[in-house]
Design a protein around this motif. Sequence first.
Motif, short mmCIF file in Angstrom:
data_model
loop_
_atom_site.label_atom_id
_atom_site.label_comp_id
_atom_site.label_asym_id
_atom_site.label_seq_id
_atom_site.Cartn_x
_atom_site.Cartn_y
_atom_site.Cartn_z
N PHE A 184 19.53 -14.87 6.84
CA PHE A 184 18.19 -15.31 7.97
C PHE A 184 17.07 -14.28 7.99
CE2 PHE A 184 15.87 -16.85 11.20
CZ PHE A 184 15.19 -17.56 11.67
N LYS A 185 15.72 -15.10 7.67
CA LYS A 185 14.68 -13.79 8.31
C LYS A 185 13.25 -14.36 9.69
CE LYS A 185 10.98 -13.11 4.59
NZ LYS A 185 10.65 -12.27 3.75
N THR A 186 12.82 -13.67 10.34
CA THR A 186 11.61 -14.35 10.89
C THR A 186 11.25 -12.75 10.72
OG1 THR A 186 10.71 -15.07 12.25
CG2 THR A 186 12.41 -14.32 13.28
N GLU A 187 10.43 -12.89 10.37
CA GLU A 187 9.03 -11.33 10.48
C GLU A 187 7.62 -11.45 10.99
OE1 GLU A 187 11.00 -8.64 7.30
OE2 GLU A 187 9.89 -10.05 6.33
N ILE A 188 7.17 -10.56 11.84
CA ILE A 188 5.60 -10.77 12.09
C ILE A 188 5.05 -9.08 10.88
CG2 ILE A 188 5.69 -9.11 13.62
CD1 ILE A 188 3.60 -10.61 14.59
N GLY A 189 4.06 -9.42 9.97
CA GLY A 189 3.23 -7.53 9.74
C GLY A 189 1.97 -7.78 9.52
N GLN A 190 1.58 -7.25 8.37
CA GLN A 190 0.35 -6.72 8.56
C GLN A 190 -0.35 -6.57 6.91
OE1 GLN A 190 -3.27 -6.94 10.43
NE2 GLN A 190 -3.52 -6.82 8.48
N ASP A 191 -0.87 -7.23 6.50
CA ASP A 191 -1.07 -7.40 5.44
C ASP A 191 -3.12 -6.19 4.43
OD1 ASP A 191 -1.69 -7.76 2.96
OD2 ASP A 191 -1.02 -9.09 1.98
N LEU A 192 -2.56 -4.85 4.77
CA LEU A 192 -4.31 -4.33 5.34
C LEU A 192 -4.48 -4.20 3.73
CD1 LEU A 192 -6.52 -2.76 7.13
CD2 LEU A 192 -4.79 -0.65 6.48
#
Length: 230
Positions: A184-192
């Motif tokens: 299981f994963k939960t992520e916050i990210g930035q797609d630049l």
Amino acid sequence: MIATAILLAGLLAPGQALAEKKYHISNDLEASASVGGVWVFHDDVDAYMTYGVTLDYFINEFWSVEAEFLAYEFFMNADLDSDQKNFFRNYEVIPSAYVTQLLASMGYTASQQDVAAEYIEAVNRSAMPVPTRDENISGYGFTVGPRFNFFPTEMGGLFLAMGVGAAVTDEEVPYSGNTNFFSFKTEIGQDLRVTDNFSFLIRMGFRHLGGFNPQQLDGVGGSVGVGYTF
């Protein structure tokens, strides 16, 4: 005034052209390659490295379905202290010859020495091997789930990604644990976005491997990657 008008036209035209671009639109497919690491909350495992590919199919500019395929390389704790290891986990073998010599010097009979030697051999057979950081434990797995892009702009966007899946390893991780894991994963990210097709991605979040028991591997970490949108 003419010069001012020309200057304003030059400044506004690129901005208007850029504003027409979408961060992602319906039916976009973004493929990204990444490498990262996860620090693990477990006595027997320090961390693991990840590398692999992630595919995002965009339903619209806000939502996508994300499929992640990763390989794992585990870094074991050299000083294992898990309660699941037996008392003799710090020894690969107990030298039975030394024990029998000690018993002989203390006046024990040969038959008593043989019984002690048989017991020590049984302990040696049941004892856990002593792992080291040099041992290569690897695996691979996948997750599938939604990704939501917050306030997407022409230059990219902040996103939240979640996923569930499974993983397998070539040896037990930890050594008294499993080779098959729920993930299981939960992520916050930035797609630049760098160009119309290429983008740079940064992710940070929480990952879970295993069941909900002492063998589970929970950790936090992140990854960096490069994406291409078709």
